[in-house]
Each structure stands twice: as structure tokens, then as C-alpha cells.
Scaffold this active site. Sequence first.
Site, PDB file in Angstrom:
ATOM      1  CE  LYS A 177      -3.212   3.047   0.400  1.00  0.00           C
ATOM      2  NZ  LYS A 177      -3.973   3.284   1.607  1.00  0.00           N
ATOM      3  CE  LYS A 247      -1.188   8.711   7.334  1.00  0.00           C
ATOM      4  NZ  LYS A 247      -1.835   7.417   6.947  1.00  0.00           N
TER       5      LYS A 247
END
Length: 304
Positions: A177, A247
Site C-alpha cells: 500500500k 504521512k
Amino acid sequence: MAMTSFQRIGFVGLGVMGEPICRNLARKSGLPVTAFDLDPHPLERLGQYGVQSAADIAAAATDADVVFLSLPSGAVVEQICRGPGGLLAAGRQGLVIVDLSTSSVDVTRALAADFARQSIAFVDAPVARTRAAAEAGTLSVMVGADASDFERVRPLIATFANEITLCGPVGCGQVVKILNNMILFETVVAIAEAKAIAERAGVDPALLFDTLAKGSADSFALRNHGMKAVLPGVFPERAFSVEYARKDLGYALRLAGETGVDARGARTVDGWFEEAIKAGDGAKYHPVISARIGASKPDPDRQS
């Protein structure tokens, strides 16, 4: 109805992605769902689908034999698990925790080890695609788990995803991911650079993007981020923001450092994210960096 050995679902985190995922679980799994979020509004909306509200994290997990987490960062996942009244304290033997959040690989594997000592399985299953895909139940989910845990949770994940991939043991779902997002962010920068160059060279950006979509430069990023955000200059809030994107990119850069890879393309993207946040655009949809790229001047030291 999902065919599963589980009896009751707990759910923590009902944000942009969590709410529609929880709704699909409640509608399609055939199992009772108890959910917790600090915001009461999604809990009120989910009530019509039979979702019960929990007073806290521990209450969401008390009677559940599988708990889904959909949280904004690995730091929040760690807090939910390790904090007072968290899942490490409230969980019981045999519980399965499925983390749908995008978290760092090292935090994921450390949590999995701690839960394993209490005979609790921890599965990383970060989701990809958009809120619209979450609503439609067509997310892509990258799973890190042992094969038996994967087969147990797969029917439940199938209530909100149409692409489910076992990527390897715990942590591998996060690896895939994180790299998926890194590639997406780098592609958006390339799209923004191409738009800026085309405009200054006298080519209509709409024509450019339409033509690129017919050739080898075609991509999901071009058709979605490029055509729907970069081209019209539409960068709403409550979408996947610069702050969230940075992030996730930070996780990729950390992983690059740990594996000894010079990820200079990712570092370039991080620089644009940093500029956007400093300019006050941190809450906007992450392709907003294209506006800054379009307004940029060439660096004379880098010109050949």
C-alpha cells in the site's frame, strides 16, 4: 451474506473511509456490528443499518471476535492498541484485529508481535481507491497475514472490496500500500509538470491529457487525479489531503531508508508537499501541489 466463522464485528474509526466500509459490513455480512468513533454523527447515520454504538474502544471489542480499525495514521493505531483501555488491554484470546489504516511497517509488525503473545491475530489490510469506491464496495485491499487468518477475514473484506490480495505475512500489506501511494504521488507530480510545460509551450492541457490517455502515458492517476483535479484546478477538503499524503509518503521514505534505496523521486514529492503545507494548503486534496508546480520557475543550477 458473507460466509464466515465470526459471530460479531467491532469497528473503530468512522471517518471518510471507515463509515462506508462499516455500512457495507453491516449490510452484507449478516453479522451484528458495534462501532466506536469520537464523532457521534456517523454513528447516528449508521444506526439505520443496525450498527450499535459503543461508548469506547473497549466496548466495541468486548463481545466481538473480529475488530476492524480504520484510522488516520499508524500513530493513532498504536494509541488505540497500546493506550489505556485499548485493544491490547481489552482484547481476549482468539480475537482477530484487521487494520484497514495505512501504517508504518515497523509499527505494524511490532503490534502484531505483541498481540500474538496474547493469542490475538493482527492482520494489516490497508485499503486503496476512493471514498466512492468505499461506498460502492469496490476497494482494493492489500493484506498482510498468515494464510489461515487471511481465509477467515477474506469474506468480510469482500463486503467492501472487489480486489483482495494476500501480499505476504504481517506487514507486507502495508509495504504494498505504501509503495502504491508513493507511485501515485510521483505520477501526479509528473502529470502536473507536463501540464505546466504544455501550457507554457502553447498546447491546451485538456488536449494534452486526452491524448496522453490514448498512449503509453495513460494511467489511473492521469484519468482521475489529472483530469478530475489537476486540469480543472479542483482540490476540495475532506478528500485525501496533502497532510495525509505526506504521512504515507513518510512511511515510504522510512522504508526506503531501512532497505537502503535512494528514493530521490519520492523526496522530490515530499518537497512539494512541504511547500503546500507551509502555504496553508495542507487540508486540501493532495493534487493541489500542481498549482505550485505550475507557478514555479526553473532552477538555473539544474538547467543543462
